[in-house]
Write a protein that holds these residues in place. Structure first.
Motif, short mmCIF file in Angstrom:
data_model
loop_
_atom_site.label_atom_id
_atom_site.label_comp_id
_atom_site.label_asym_id
_atom_site.label_seq_id
_atom_site.Cartn_x
_atom_site.Cartn_y
_atom_site.Cartn_z
N LYS A 69 0.84 -1.20 0.00
CA LYS A 69 0.00 0.00 0.00
C LYS A 69 0.87 1.24 0.00
CE LYS A 69 -4.34 -1.08 2.30
NZ LYS A 69 -5.01 -0.95 3.57
N HIS A 76 8.38 12.28 12.02
CA HIS A 76 7.06 11.86 11.61
C HIS A 76 6.65 12.59 10.35
CE1 HIS A 76 3.07 10.43 11.89
NE2 HIS A 76 3.44 9.68 12.92
N ARG A 83 3.84 13.45 9.43
CA ARG A 83 2.76 14.40 9.60
C ARG A 83 3.29 15.80 9.95
NH1 ARG A 83 -0.70 11.70 13.51
NH2 ARG A 83 0.11 13.06 15.09
N HIS A 84 4.42 15.84 10.58
CA HIS A 84 4.87 17.11 11.14
C HIS A 84 5.12 18.22 10.14
CE1 HIS A 84 6.31 14.94 14.99
NE2 HIS A 84 5.03 14.81 14.73
N ARG A 122 1.75 18.74 15.65
CA ARG A 122 0.44 18.15 15.45
C ARG A 122 -0.59 19.24 15.32
NH1 ARG A 122 1.26 16.03 20.32
NH2 ARG A 122 2.85 14.44 20.28
N LEU A 123 -1.65 18.89 14.65
CA LEU A 123 -2.75 19.83 14.52
C LEU A 123 -4.00 19.18 15.03
CD1 LEU A 123 -2.42 21.35 10.98
CD2 LEU A 123 -2.09 22.48 13.12
N SER A 124 -4.88 19.98 15.53
CA SER A 124 -6.16 19.40 15.91
C SER A 124 -6.94 19.10 14.65
CB SER A 124 -6.94 20.37 16.78
OG SER A 124 -7.42 21.39 15.96
N GLY A 125 -7.94 18.25 14.78
CA GLY A 125 -8.72 17.87 13.61
C GLY A 125 -9.36 19.08 12.96
N ARG A 142 -8.66 20.20 9.22
CA ARG A 142 -9.73 20.24 8.25
C ARG A 142 -9.81 21.61 7.61
NH1 ARG A 142 -15.65 18.16 9.73
NH2 ARG A 142 -16.72 18.76 7.84
N ASN A 158 -8.48 11.45 1.34
CA ASN A 158 -8.98 10.79 2.53
C ASN A 158 -7.91 10.81 3.58
OD1 ASN A 158 -10.59 9.46 4.22
ND2 ASN A 158 -11.17 7.88 2.77
N CYS A 159 -8.35 10.67 4.77
CA CYS A 159 -7.41 10.61 5.87
C CYS A 159 -7.34 9.14 6.26
CB CYS A 159 -7.95 11.47 6.99
SG CYS A 159 -6.72 11.93 8.13
N HIS A 191 -6.54 5.77 8.01
CA HIS A 191 -6.27 5.41 9.40
C HIS A 191 -5.43 4.15 9.40
CE1 HIS A 191 -7.51 3.87 13.40
NE2 HIS A 191 -7.00 5.05 13.64
N GLY A 240 -3.90 2.70 13.86
CA GLY A 240 -4.44 3.54 14.92
C GLY A 240 -3.98 4.98 14.87
N ARG A 241 -3.27 5.37 13.83
CA ARG A 241 -2.86 6.76 13.75
C ARG A 241 -3.53 7.42 12.55
NH1 ARG A 241 3.49 5.73 13.92
NH2 ARG A 241 3.45 4.24 15.62
N THR A 242 -3.62 8.70 12.64
CA THR A 242 -4.21 9.41 11.53
C THR A 242 -3.12 10.12 10.79
OG1 THR A 242 -6.02 9.77 12.98
CG2 THR A 242 -6.06 10.93 10.92
#
Lengths: 551, 167
Positions: free
Chosen positions: A24, A58, A60-61, A80-83, A87, A160-161, A163, A166-168
């Motif tokens: 993937k 990471h 995401r950072h 990190r950012l909040s959802g 969004r 899409n986000c 998953h 267990g991480r986003t």
């Protein structure tokens, strides 16, 4: 050049983190590179040239950071950012023209591949897509994180986000649209949804789940749900640091055979004395007359009517009377002006009913038994106990408010440690036979019957514990070290796992407490070592619950 | 596949049931496994029919449920092994698969699997923001902005340092 290296590094990092999804990941990589990173290159490069240290670790950072500064809103995000932010940003990213005009355009070529370098982005884009000029013709615009109904009629679908483990993460690729639309939790029948929500911890339900939609809110705020959740919640040990009460207490519980240690997301202002069905009784040491009731999960916090009397205050406890469905607070006190014979009094306040404290009859108790009232009470279901090293355990039936004296199973011998613990159902007693073994007794509160259970023996585990401690702390064995000793802390799960604190015994002086603790599995005799942040703490049997009190 | 010759000794030794999914495929299940499902047990008690047709469970889901039932009916496995099987069983499954699984277990009334799957689904939701749950599960936010703001305002501090799940 720098940037190419960076991308390679990024890919490598993704690949490393998801070994299971190598296949993937390959697909994602290409998708990320094409749809997301390439258009971002100029911006990334600019950040680089400006000398911003690039966060590692990471995937995401880096992206949220840059997006943040692009929108000109720096929030001091630490990787990190909040959802909500994410969004907002991702939506803004595809819909709004970017404010990139102020960025210096790098003069060095960004890529060594055959693809031509992207032209400088323009402030006013004709296509509505910010990166329209950057894209090759066969590439779709950058996907967005938008609600599904918008997606249906738009070309800009596919984002899409995903998953994973267990991480986003922000993995952008096109194929997942199908799954996205199919995954609609709303189509599940109510009773299944009820069961799913029931599995969530109280804190999560309160902070997030109840706000998702009104249907869930109504489901959660029903008596059925609260009751079912209470029955379902696991009971564990709440450990409050005595030196720093403001520090979030640790909550330990056994779930599916594993020990879970978490911090309660609530800042207690006072000391926790007692806990019952998720409600906690707090006491302010400076102003000992006032008690507070708190539910850390629902953030409910209120004070009780003050208790004024020229007294030496004792401890307090909160307990639940199941038949009358009332919560009662019990506190002991010791009047200064009376003679020593009548010392040791007890009063009760029913939450939501009483405005003042009512006195409980203690005259029928022997003088010796009454001295137990000085101690910290333990709570089992419907009963409050004041056990002490003596001949009696005092037991208050919360329903009838009558205190009875229950004799202990064997004569107390001075010099041997007696430790009482609540298991909510039973009162448990550990009597030390020697440094490493304890007799285990349990008392049924309703009848006052004592039953002997198999002993706990740690003799065989002693060496293992010593080795484990030395492994964690090389200075564990200092001069004069003799051996490890153990102090019982409480049942993590009744008749299964017991927690002991490790003490260091020395040749010449008394033993010292350490921060090391062991969880001893009574059945398998296995040992787990872990470290607390303090050597002195207060332990309360607790379970997280959504219970709230009206009025 | 069970031929007629083998069926005699097999039924004598260990009774089997044939379960047909909505796709028309048939699965051979031992009776000890089938009775773990309360609905199948009831059907078996009522009639002697060895063929059960399940019209609302597809192949893939039914295969998973049967794998679960067979493992749990196996007396040779210890409880610990079964527990670790449970964890393995739900781990890594997509939410969509879990959803069908939970619906199937609800139909078949397999309480322990229903619990395991519900727990897994809850774990996905654990430690997530409201927005994440709505987005991921495609739930319409039916609060008015004012109503939501009001609820959030009442205990505002609960959100100030909430982030997406920690690593």
């Amino acid at each position: 050049m720098k940037l190419n290296l960076f991308i390679t590094g990024l890919n490598w990092r993704i690949g490393e983190e998801d070994d299971a999804d190598v296949e993937k990941t390959r697909a994602y990589e290409e998708a990320i590179r094409i749809t997301f990173l390439l258009p971002l290159l100029p911006i990334l490069q600019c950040k680089f040239l400006k000398g911003t240290p690039f966060p590692g670790g990471h995937v995401r950072h880096p992206l949220p950071r840059i997006l943040e500064s692009r929108n000109g809103r720096l929030h001091g995000v630490h990787g990190r950012l909040s959802g909500a932010q994410m969004r907002h940003l991702s939506r803004g990213f595809s819909m709004d023209p970017p404010e990139v005009g102020h960025l210096d355009w790098p003069t060095t070529p960004l890529r060594s591949s055959s693809r031509p370098p992207p032209p400088p982005p323009t402030l006013h884009n004709s296509g509505g897509s910010p990166m329209g000029g950057v894209m090759d013709s066969h590439l779709k615009p950058i996907p967005t994180l938008r609600p599904a109904e918008e997606e249906g009629n738009s070309e800009m679908t596919g984002g899409n986000c995903i998953h994973v483990n267990g991480r986003t993460r922000l993995y952008y690729f096109r194929k997942c649209k199908r799954n996205w639309l199919k995954t609609n939790i709303d189509s599940l029948p109510d009773d299944i949804m009820f069961n799913i929500l029931l599995q969530l911890p109280a804190q999560d339900i309160y902070d997030a789940t109840r706000l998702v939609c009104q249907k869930w809110y109504r489901m959660i705020y029903s008596r059925n749900f609260i009751y079912a959740h209470l029955q379902h919640s696991t009971c564990g040990l709440l450990i409050q640091n005595m030196h720093d009460k403001r520090r979030h207490p640790i909550f330990m519980a056994m779930r599916q055979g594993r020990i879970e240690i978490s911090r309660l997301r609530y800042e207690f202002g006072h000391f926790i004395w007692s806990s019952c069905n998720g409600l906690m009784l707090e006491c302010d040491i400076q102003n000992i007359d006032t008690l507070y009731i708190t539910n850390p999960a629902t953030k409910q916090h209120f004070s009780l009517p003050p208790f004024f009397c020229r007294t030496v205050p004792g401890y307090s406890a909160i307990a639940y009377a199941a038949a009358s469905m009332e919560y009662k607070v019990i506190r002991t006190y010791f009047p200064k002006d009376e003679n020593s014979e009548s010392r040791g009094c007890c009063s009760v306040l029913t939450l939501g009913v009483d405005n003042s404290w009512r006195r409980v009859r203690t005259e029928h108790l022997s003088r010796e038994a009454k001295s137990n009232l000085y101690d910290i009470p333990l709570i089992t279901e419907g009963f409050v106990h004041w056990p002490e090293k003596g001949t009696y355990v005092l037991t208050l039936n919360v329903e009838t408010e009558v205190i009875t004296q229950i004799p202990v199973p064997q004569r107390y011998v001075v010099g041997f440690g007696w430790y009482y613990f609540s298991t909510l159902r039973y009162l448990s007693l550990l009597i030390a036979c020697n440094n490493f073994s304890w007799e285990v007794w349990e008392m049924k509160p309703e009848t006052g019957e004592w039953t002997k259970l198999p002993n706990i023996d740690l003799e065989a585990q002693n060496c293992t514990v010593e080795q484990l401690c030395c492994k964690h702390d090389s200075s564990f064995k200092v001069d004069g070290f003799l051996n490890c000793k153990f102090r019982p802390v409480g049942w993590l799960k009744y008749q299964e796992v017991f927690i002991f604190q490790v003490y260091k015994a020395f040749v010449s002086r008394f033993s010292d407490p350490t921060r090391f603790h062991i969880a001893y599995n009574v059945g398998t005799q296995k040992i787990d070592l872990f470290e607390f942040d303090s050597v002195s703490y207060h332990v309360v049997v607790h379970r997280n619950n959504l219970l709230w009190l009206d009025g | 596949m069970v031929t007629t010759d083998e069926k005699g000794p097999l039924t004598a030794k260990k009774k089997s049931v044939i379960i047909r999914s909505c796709d028309g495929d048939e699965f051979l299940v031992s009776e000890s496994a089938a009775v773990l499902s309360t609905s199948l047990k009831k059907i078996l008690e009522e009639k002697e029919d060895r063929l059960i047709h399940l019209s609302d469970i597809d192949n893939k889901t039914l295969a998973m449920v049967i794998a679960y039932l067979s493992t749990h009916a196996d007396d040779g496995l210890s409880d610990d092994l079964k527990r670790s099987f449970d964890q393995e069983f739900v781990s890594g499954k997509e939410f969509d698969v879990l959803k069908y699984l939970v619906l199937a277990t609800d139909t078949l009334q397999v309480t322990c699997l229903c619990y395991t799957v519900a727990k897994k689904m809850a774990d996905i939701m654990k430690n997530k923001l409201v927005e994440w749950v709505r987005r991921e599960f495609d739930i319409q936010n039916d609060y008015t902005p004012e109503a939501e703001a009001e609820i959030r305002r009442l205990d505002a501090w609960a959100w100030d340092d909430r982030q997406l799940e920690d690593d």
